[in-house]
Enzyme design. Structure first.
Site, mmCIF file in Angstrom:
data_model
loop_
_atom_site.group_PDB
_atom_site.id
_atom_site.type_symbol
_atom_site.label_atom_id
_atom_site.label_comp_id
_atom_site.label_asym_id
_atom_site.label_seq_id
_atom_site.Cartn_x
_atom_site.Cartn_y
_atom_site.Cartn_z
ATOM 1 N N LYS A 1 -1.049 -1.279 -8.733
ATOM 2 C CA LYS A 1 0.605 -0.917 -8.041
ATOM 3 C C LYS A 1 0.562 0.051 -8.324
ATOM 4 C CE LYS A 1 2.844 -1.351 -4.252
ATOM 5 N NZ LYS A 1 2.120 -2.742 -2.474
ATOM 6 N N ASP B 1 3.380 3.339 0.188
ATOM 7 C CA ASP B 1 3.875 1.739 0.191
ATOM 8 C C ASP B 1 5.565 2.141 0.949
ATOM 9 O OD1 ASP B 1 3.713 -0.496 -0.019
ATOM 10 O OD2 ASP B 1 5.549 -0.604 -1.210
HETATM 11 O O1 2IT Z 1 1.033 -3.358 -0.182
HETATM 12 C C1 2IT Z 1 -0.192 -3.045 0.942
HETATM 13 O O2 2IT Z 1 -0.653 -3.987 0.680
HETATM 14 C C2 2IT Z 1 -0.547 -1.352 1.191
HETATM 15 N N1 2IT Z 1 0.568 -0.742 0.715
HETATM 16 C C3 2IT Z 1 -1.322 -0.895 1.096
HETATM 17 C C4 2IT Z 1 -1.956 -0.562 -0.152
HETATM 18 C C5 2IT Z 1 -3.590 0.314 0.772
HETATM 19 O O3 2IT Z 1 -3.645 0.620 -0.526
HETATM 20 O O4 2IT Z 1 -3.225 0.838 1.208
#
Ligand code: 2IT
Length: 445
Positions: A124, A164
């Site tokens: 993240k 996100d």
């Molecule tokens: O919390 C999540 O799963 C997302 N923000 C998507 C992450 C992604 O790599 O598509």
């Protein structure tokens, strides 16, 4: 394993990282029995290795606002675990962003991504940059500044970021553009890209659609359907939009949405025009939901309140972590809610989850319910690698299949002696076993 001892140790090492410690606590509690039944995990110190990110990059972003003033933000990428595939996870842009929040999100992402059945590790990233009130030019300059650092540690087989909170198609465009310029290659290192430059159909809808498919399966276990159900949502962004579209298609009636400024009660329910309007609200960068009530006179805006006091059959929090607490849960149960599907990441506090479990109403956690978003990201990576595009029907069918398999995993590992499905346990155990076994196979690294 002694969960208390591990948490005490982590708290001493990472004082004040409340969200991170909360997320670790929930997973450890769920897997304690299975961990202790399998001494090979303890012997390889799987927990001790799993709770610390592989690495974290922290950096400064300097950019110039429209008034010519220099602005400074802090950026991060937490590369948590790559046992089953390249690091994968979104970029959050919100003033609340700090290391605790990104570590909690990265940790959750490990298990969520494992549940998708696709080969993706957990990561993240984000920044305390506040998109509220910013012009397109300011957003572009920030995103470019962000990428001037991040590009060094990402790559299509290394780490693949996505959207996100605060990062949508526009931001991904600006970030991907800068990445390409620096790296001089067009490799699809981001997911959530535009359709004309490597994006996948259904990716914008995927989190909401997947969450609704999952909730439909929760209803199925009680021989129930969405038809005629009153559904309460929070948030008004991309996730809420996708859920509203699919719930409405399935015959449910969405009566609430919310923002940081309060919530909207719309007794007539959201229709196609109103759901479309959510996109305009999000694009305005104002982060308030109240204009909805000015646009649609039948809707009432309740300033400073959350939507959980409204009677509903199904509650689907879609906003952010810890948005639904113990008191909210008590209100929902008292008003007759039968299902809570958490679409936000860790949207419910531990106290709220306790209330749902004690009342034996079905509650499923974000890492299972919202995994459709990252699942379609995984499908976007597959399409990029093959240099082709699947049709809408193909992607949607794969999404349904993935959500079904996640629901099956929850049932397999979460069904209690009395038949009640503990989705928290089911999701955590299924995700953990896959990652832990991969770590065992790959030695002490
Ligand atoms: O919390 C999540 O799963 C997302 N923000 C998507 C992450 C992604 O790599 O598509």
């Amino acid at each position: 394993m002694n969960v208390k001892n591990i948490l005490n140790g982590l708290e001493a090492k990472h004082p004040g990282e409340q969200e991170y410690l909360q997320a670790v606590h929930e997973v450890l509690e769920s897997i304690e029995t299975i961990y202790n039944e399998n001494p090979q995990y303890e012997a390889a110190k799987i927990i001790e290795r799993l709770v610390e990110p592989d690495r974290i990059l922290t950096f400064r972003i300097s950019w110039v606002d429209d008034a010519g003033e220099v602005q400074v933000n802090i950026g991060y990428r937490v590369q948590f675990n790559n046992a089953i595939g390249p690091y994968k996870g979104g970029i959050r842009l919100h003033p609340s962003v700090n290391l605790s929040i990104l570590k909690f999100l990265g940790f959750e992402q490990i298990f969520k991504n494992a549940l998708t059945t696709l080969p993706m590790g957990g990561a993240k990233g984000g920044s305390d940059f506040n998109p509220k009130g910013k012009s397109d030019g300011e957003i572009m300059r920030f995103c470019q500044g962000f990428m001037l650092e991040l590009w060094r540690i990402i790559g299509p087989n290394t780490d693949v970021p996505a959207g996100d909170i605060g990062t949508g198609g526009r931001e991904i465009g600006f970030m991907y553009g800068m990445y390409k310029k620096l790296q001089m290659e067009n490799t699809g290192v981001f997911t959530g890209k535009g359709l004309n430059w490597g994006g996948s159909l259904i990716r914008p809808e995927a989190t909401g659609f997947g969450g609704t498919y999952f909730t439909k399966q929760m209803l199925d276990t009680k021989k129930d359907t969405f038809k005629g159900k009153i559904v309460s949502l929070s948030g008004f962004g991309n996730v809420t939009w996708g859920v509203a579209l699919k719930v409405t298609e399935f015959g449910g009636k969405v009566v609430t949405i919310s923002g940081p400024d309060g919530y909207i009660y719309d007794k007539k329910g959201l229709d196609a025009e109103k759901i479309d309007y959510l996109l305009q609200l999000r694009a305005s960068n104002n982060d308030i939901v109240s204009p909805y009530a000015e646009e649609f006179s039948e809707a009432i805006f309740y300033p400073g309140e959350k939507p959980w006091g409204v009677a509903c059959d199904i509650a689907m929090p879609c906003a952010t972590q810890n948005e639904l607490n113990g008191d909210d849960a008590i209100k929902l149960v008292a008003n007759g809610a039968k299902y809570v599907a958490e679409v936000s990441n860790m949207g419910c506090t531990p106290e709220a989850v306790d209330v749902f479990h004690k009342a034996k109403i079905l509650y499923a956690p974000g890492k299972a319910v919202n995994a459709g978003g990252v699942a379609v990201s995984g499908l976007e990576m597959s399409q990029n690698a093959m240099k082709l595009n699947w049709t809408l029907e193909e992607v949607d069918a794969k999404l349904v299949q993935i959500m079904t398999s996640i629901h099956e995993a929850c049932i397999k590992f979460g069904t209690q002696d009395d038949g009640y499905i503990n989705y928290v346990k089911g999701a955590n155990i299924a995700g953990f076993i896959k990652v832990a076994d991969a770590m065992l196979d790959q030695g002490i690294i």
